[in-house]
Write an enzyme that holds these catalytic residues in place. Structure first.
Site, PDB file in Angstrom:
ATOM      1  N   LYS A   1       0.822  -1.216   0.000  1.00 55.89           N
ATOM      2  CA  LYS A   1       0.000   0.000   0.000  1.00 55.89           C
ATOM      3  C   LYS A   1       0.860   1.273   0.000  1.00 55.89           C
ATOM      4  CE  LYS A   1      -4.068  -2.079   2.227  1.00 55.89           C
ATOM      5  NZ  LYS A   1      -5.018  -1.954   3.372  1.00 55.89           N
TER       6      LYS A   1
ATOM      7  N   TYR B   1     -12.601  -2.089  -3.683  1.00 57.15           N
ATOM      8  CA  TYR B   1     -13.078  -2.209  -2.300  1.00 57.15           C
ATOM      9  C   TYR B   1     -14.605  -2.112  -2.195  1.00 57.15           C
ATOM     10  CZ  TYR B   1      -8.449  -2.108  -0.091  1.00 57.15           C
ATOM     11  OH  TYR B   1      -7.181  -2.423   0.353  1.00 57.15           O
TER      12      TYR B   1
ATOM     13  N   ASN C   1      -2.212   0.398   6.811  1.00 59.83           N
ATOM     14  CA  ASN C   1      -1.664  -0.838   7.364  1.00 59.83           C
ATOM     15  C   ASN C   1      -0.786  -1.596   6.373  1.00 59.83           C
ATOM     16  OD1 ASN C   1      -3.686  -1.727   5.756  1.00 59.83           O
ATOM     17  ND2 ASN C   1      -4.830  -2.821   7.329  1.00 59.83           N
TER      18      ASN C   1
ATOM     19  N   HIS D   1      -2.120  -5.361   1.555  1.00 58.40           N
ATOM     20  CA  HIS D   1      -3.415  -6.016   1.330  1.00 58.40           C
ATOM     21  C   HIS D   1      -3.190  -7.459   0.921  1.00 58.40           C
ATOM     22  CE1 HIS D   1      -7.446  -6.845  -0.274  1.00 58.40           C
ATOM     23  NE2 HIS D   1      -6.797  -7.496  -1.234  1.00 58.40           N
TER      24      HIS D   1
ATOM     25  N   GLU E   1      -9.832 -10.733  -7.324  1.00 60.44           N
ATOM     26  CA  GLU E   1      -8.811  -9.683  -7.214  1.00 60.44           C
ATOM     27  C   GLU E   1      -7.644  -9.912  -8.187  1.00 60.44           C
ATOM     28  OE1 GLU E   1      -7.864  -9.469  -3.030  1.00 60.44           O
ATOM     29  OE2 GLU E   1      -9.849  -8.684  -2.535  1.00 60.44           O
TER      30      GLU E   1
HETATM   31  O1  CDP Z   1      -7.311  -5.540   4.614  1.00 61.78           O
HETATM   32  P1  CDP Z   1      -8.125  -6.498   5.446  1.00 61.78           P
HETATM   33  O2  CDP Z   1      -8.785  -7.574   4.623  1.00 61.78           O
HETATM   34  O3  CDP Z   1      -7.352  -7.052   6.615  1.00 61.78           O
HETATM   35  O4  CDP Z   1      -9.298  -5.641   6.141  1.00 61.78           O
HETATM   36  P2  CDP Z   1     -10.738  -5.199   5.584  1.00 61.78           P
HETATM   37  O5  CDP Z   1     -11.706  -5.332   6.699  1.00 61.78           O
HETATM   38  O6  CDP Z   1     -11.051  -5.899   4.296  1.00 61.78           O
HETATM   39  O7  CDP Z   1     -10.562  -3.648   5.311  1.00 61.78           O
HETATM   40  C1  CDP Z   1      -9.896  -3.184   4.148  1.00 61.78           C
HETATM   41  C2  CDP Z   1      -8.979  -2.053   4.560  1.00 61.78           C
HETATM   42  O8  CDP Z   1      -9.758  -0.949   5.005  1.00 61.78           O
HETATM   43  C3  CDP Z   1      -8.047  -2.341   5.731  1.00 61.78           C
HETATM   44  O9  CDP Z   1      -6.899  -3.076   5.366  1.00 61.78           O
HETATM   45  C4  CDP Z   1      -7.722  -0.938   6.212  1.00 61.78           C
HETATM   46  O10 CDP Z   1      -6.757  -0.321   5.354  1.00 61.78           O
HETATM   47  C5  CDP Z   1      -9.071  -0.225   6.010  1.00 61.78           C
HETATM   48  N1  CDP Z   1      -9.894  -0.182   7.230  1.00 61.78           N
HETATM   49  C6  CDP Z   1     -10.012   1.008   7.944  1.00 61.78           C
HETATM   50  O11 CDP Z   1      -9.425   2.018   7.560  1.00 61.78           O
HETATM   51  N2  CDP Z   1     -10.798   1.057   9.073  1.00 61.78           N
HETATM   52  C7  CDP Z   1     -11.462  -0.023   9.498  1.00 61.78           C
HETATM   53  N3  CDP Z   1     -12.214   0.038  10.583  1.00 61.78           N
HETATM   54  C8  CDP Z   1     -11.358  -1.236   8.792  1.00 61.78           C
HETATM   55  C9  CDP Z   1     -10.561  -1.289   7.660  1.00 61.78           C
HETATM   56 MG    MG Z   2     -10.255  -7.454   3.194  1.00 61.05          MG
END
Ligand code: CDP
Ligand code: MG
Length: 140
Positions: free
Chosen positions: A11, A51, A114, A117, A128
């Site tokens: 990222k 997303y 974070n 991805h 994806e």
């Molecule tokens: O990336 P991952 O699959 O672990 O998490 P996700 O639940 O699919 O969320 C996608 C991305 O959204 C996360 O990796 C974070 O960058 C962001 N995010 C956020 O900013 N705040 C949250 N409460 C949850 C996710």
């Molecule tokens: Mg995710």
């Protein structure tokens, strides 16, 4: 266990800090083959569509802005059990909850920024990989 492909994205916060090589070395050390790799600056439409499952959530708009704020590195990783293994190497979404030694524990700046991805299921991996590397998906 089956050989799988999964989509990985380094990222913007990590690319900005020039961490690409550290991430790639880590993936190789964990037994992943890098089948494809390209740097890209995502458009707003691409990030919104990628997303789409999060559309309507409080963090969606900010996430789209962040993911288009600078270049990312898109990769297709392959190994046995790649989807789950990649999620293990990445660590929990919130770096505060990520296990020691995971990429997010080591490098993430915040819950949003974070650093990495990874596809979360076989269905999302298929979607994806095709989203960014349609040429890798066999047709006809
Ligand atoms: O990336 P991952 O699959 O672990 O998490 P996700 O639940 O699919 O969320 C996608 C991305 O959204 C996360 O990796 C974070 O960058 C962001 N995010 C956020 O900013 N705040 C949250 N409460 C949850 C996710
Ligand atoms: Mg995710």
């Amino acid at each position: 266990m089956a050989i799988e492909k999964t989509l990985s994205i380094i990222k913007p916060d990590a690319v900005e800090r020039n961490l690409q090589e550290s991430f790639i070395q880590r993936f190789k050390k964990e037994g992943f083959k890098i089948l494809a790799k390209k740097e890209a600056l995502l458009t707003k439409e691409e990030a919104q569509d990628f997303y789409i499952e999060h559309k309507g959530k409080v963090f969606y708009e900010s996430l789209v802005n962040y993911m288009t704020s600078g270049p990312v590195v898109l990769m297709v990783l392959e190994r046995e059990n790649a989807i789950l293994k990649n999620r293990e190497v990445m660590g929990a979404t919130n770096p505060k909850d990520a296990a020691p030694g995971t990429l997010r524990k080591e490098y993430a700046v915040s819950l949003e920024k974070n650093s990495v991805h990874g596809s979360d299921s076989p269905a999302s991996a298929a979607r994806e990989v095709e989203f960014f590397f349609p040429e890798l998906v066999k047709c006809c």
